[in-house]
Design an enzyme around this catalytic site. Structure first.
Site, short mmCIF file in Angstrom:
data_model
loop_
_atom_site.label_atom_id
_atom_site.label_comp_id
_atom_site.label_asym_id
_atom_site.label_seq_id
_atom_site.Cartn_x
_atom_site.Cartn_y
_atom_site.Cartn_z
N SER A 83 0.86 -1.19 0.00
CA SER A 83 0.00 0.00 0.00
C SER A 83 0.89 1.23 0.00
O SER A 83 2.08 1.15 0.33
CB SER A 83 -0.85 0.00 1.26
N TYR A 125 -2.08 -0.17 10.73
CA TYR A 125 -2.12 -0.60 9.32
C TYR A 125 -0.80 -0.22 8.65
O TYR A 125 -0.17 -1.04 7.98
CB TYR A 125 -3.31 0.05 8.62
N LYS A 177 2.05 -2.70 6.99
CA LYS A 177 2.46 -2.65 5.58
C LYS A 177 3.94 -2.26 5.45
O LYS A 177 4.62 -2.72 4.54
CB LYS A 177 1.57 -1.67 4.81
N SER A 205 -13.16 -0.51 -3.22
CA SER A 205 -13.25 -1.86 -2.66
C SER A 205 -14.00 -1.76 -1.33
O SER A 205 -14.54 -0.71 -1.01
CB SER A 205 -11.85 -2.43 -2.41
N1 LIG Z 1 -8.58 -0.50 -1.54
C1 LIG Z 1 -7.58 0.29 -1.24
O1 LIG Z 1 -7.73 1.50 -1.21
C2 LIG Z 1 -6.22 -0.31 -0.98
C3 LIG Z 1 -5.11 0.55 -1.05
C4 LIG Z 1 -3.85 0.02 -0.81
C5 LIG Z 1 -3.70 -1.32 -0.50
N2 LIG Z 1 -4.80 -2.12 -0.42
C6 LIG Z 1 -4.59 -3.53 -0.07
O2 LIG Z 1 -5.25 -4.34 -1.01
C7 LIG Z 1 -5.55 -5.59 -0.42
C8 LIG Z 1 -6.99 -5.96 -0.76
O3 LIG Z 1 -7.87 -5.06 -0.13
P1 LIG Z 1 -9.21 -4.51 -0.81
O4 LIG Z 1 -9.05 -3.06 -0.97
O5 LIG Z 1 -9.58 -5.32 -1.97
O6 LIG Z 1 -10.24 -4.72 0.41
P2 LIG Z 1 -11.48 -5.69 0.59
O7 LIG Z 1 -11.92 -5.54 2.00
O8 LIG Z 1 -12.50 -5.44 -0.47
O9 LIG Z 1 -10.86 -7.15 0.36
C9 LIG Z 1 -10.02 -7.76 1.31
C10 LIG Z 1 -9.96 -9.26 1.08
O10 LIG Z 1 -9.14 -9.84 2.12
C11 LIG Z 1 -9.87 -10.92 2.73
N3 LIG Z 1 -9.50 -11.11 4.13
C12 LIG Z 1 -9.61 -10.23 5.16
N4 LIG Z 1 -9.24 -10.82 6.31
C13 LIG Z 1 -8.89 -12.09 6.00
C14 LIG Z 1 -8.43 -13.20 6.75
N5 LIG Z 1 -8.28 -13.16 8.09
N6 LIG Z 1 -8.16 -14.36 6.11
C15 LIG Z 1 -8.34 -14.46 4.77
N7 LIG Z 1 -8.79 -13.46 4.01
C16 LIG Z 1 -9.06 -12.29 4.61
C17 LIG Z 1 -11.33 -10.47 2.60
O11 LIG Z 1 -12.21 -11.58 2.77
C18 LIG Z 1 -11.33 -9.93 1.18
O12 LIG Z 1 -11.43 -10.99 0.27
C19 LIG Z 1 -5.29 -5.43 1.08
O13 LIG Z 1 -4.07 -6.03 1.41
C20 LIG Z 1 -5.19 -3.92 1.26
O14 LIG Z 1 -4.38 -3.57 2.33
C21 LIG Z 1 -6.05 -1.64 -0.66
#
Ligand SMILES: NC(=O)c1ccc[n+]([C@@H]2O[C@H](COP(=O)([O-])OP(=O)(O)OC[C@H]3O[C@@H](n4cnc5c(N)ncnc54)[C@H](O)[C@@H]3O)[C@@H](O)[C@H]2O)c1
Length: 336
Positions: free
Chosen positions: A190, A203, A207, A239
């Protein structure tokens, strides 16, 4: 007009043109190496098709969208997250939009924090496909709470999920890649893995740990040049991340409703992740403006970046305290 004036005009126009192109590049939605790869590099179609790919956190957001794009490329998939019914929904959609058959997609429910189950899960994936070409470490949760109001358990939970859970899965998959002398590990880190942000102390720490770990692991694998580790650093992407964010207590969910219209489309983020993978890039930054420019400031002018972060952070906390989403409130009329 004499020759000298013509040359001066030509040079000025050329400089102006290159300046505009440079500003255009800086203002795009990813860092310069990723943009170069997107224009001149390998396409995901040419490099990724047919690879067996394990996506964690495949039931929602970025992981779900990645699964669809990979299915379209003809990649056999292992889909993991906690809820089997959601994974079956994603699998069904993958089958509908691709030429993959039922046996090409393994639904493998998995809790990233139940580390004793990770070896068994890896064995099942290997038994089914005989190999794992790419591991996408995507599962994760964010945080919306002030440090002083946050229970210590929250910090433990974030580290267990975002950091320890990820390195645990990697620990079981990497020996298989070492044995084959090839493989790719793609970590969805991230912007929070590069810079600090208020309301996300735990968080950001998790990361940053992920970045530090994989940057160091990469240096241990230099004798395996065909094992590639990519750290992807997205900014805000559409998301369920804010909806699912941990608050000041582990079992208290976030009540803040978010407007996601200002965030990058999930499909664009997934596309840029696949271009990163196809071109073996080690670290990429993915974000719409004006957030991406902050990455550059942190990298090259940290003092200015600190000044801006403090100003923005103050407003972020104020918005959060008044019940408005910390992020979307910059861009909507609800901002206070
Ligand atoms: N969306 C953003 O703005 C953003 C920005 C930077 C990084 N990210 C990273 O992207 C990745 C995906 O996030 P997203 O934005 O799609 O969010 P999201 O909440 O839509 O998806 C997260 C996914 O992780 C799974 N998950 C959560 N806890 C879990 C656990 N204990 N065991 C197994 N699976 C688990 C959820 O079921 C889901 O499928 C994350 O690592 C997040 O930190 C997201």
């Amino acid at each position: 007009m004499d020759l000298g004036s013509c040359l001066t005009l030509l040079v000025t126009c050329s400089l102006f043109y290159f300046l505009i192109q440079f500003v255009r590049l800086i203002m795009a939605d990813s860092d310069l190496t990723l943009q170069w790869a997107a224009y001149f590099g390998h396409t995901p179609e040419s490099k990724l098709g047919g690879n067996v790919i394990w996506v964690t956190g495949a039931s929602s957001g970025i992981g779900e969208e990645l699964s669809y794009q990979l299915a379209k490329l003809g990649c056999p998939l292992i889909l993991s997250s906690r809820r089997e019914n959601e994974l079956l929904r994603v699998k069904q959609k993958c089958l509908e939009m691709s030429n993959l058959e039922d046996k090409d997609i393994l639904v493998l429910p998995l809790d990233m924090t139940q580390m004793s189950m990770h070896k068994d899960a890896t064995d099942k994936a290997l038994q089914h496909f005989g190999r794992i070409d790419i591991l996408v470490n995507n599962a994760g949760r964010s945080q919306r709470s002030l440090y002083v109001e946050t229970n210590l358990d929250v910090f433990r939970a974030l580290i267990e999920l975002n950091y320890l859970g990820t390195i645990s899965i990697t620990k079981h998959v990497l020996p298989h890649m070492i044995q084959r002398k090839r493989g790719r590990i793609i970590n969805i880190s991230s912007v929070a893995g590069l810079i600090g942000a208020p309301l996300s102390t735990g968080y950001c720490a998790s990361k940053h740990a992920l970045q530090g770990f994989f940057n160091s692991l990469r240096t241990e694998l230099t004798t395996y040049p065909d094992i590639i580790i990519s750290n992807i650093c997205p900014g805000p992407v559409q998301s369920k991340i804010v909806e699912n964010a941990i608050t000041e207590e582990c079992d208290k969910v976030s009540s803040i409703k978010t407007d996601q219209s200002h965030k990058m489309a999930t499909s664009r983020c997934a596309q840029l992740i696949l271009i990163t993978a196809a071109n073996n890039l080690k670290e990429t930054w993915i974000s719409a403006q004006p957030i991406l420019i902050i990455y550059y400031l942190w990298q090259y002018i940290p003092t200015l970046a600190w000044w801006i972060t403090a100003k923005v952070g103050e407003r972020r906390i104020k918005n959060f305290k008044s019940g408005v989403d910390a992020d979307s409130s910059y861009f909507t009329k609800k901002s206070r």
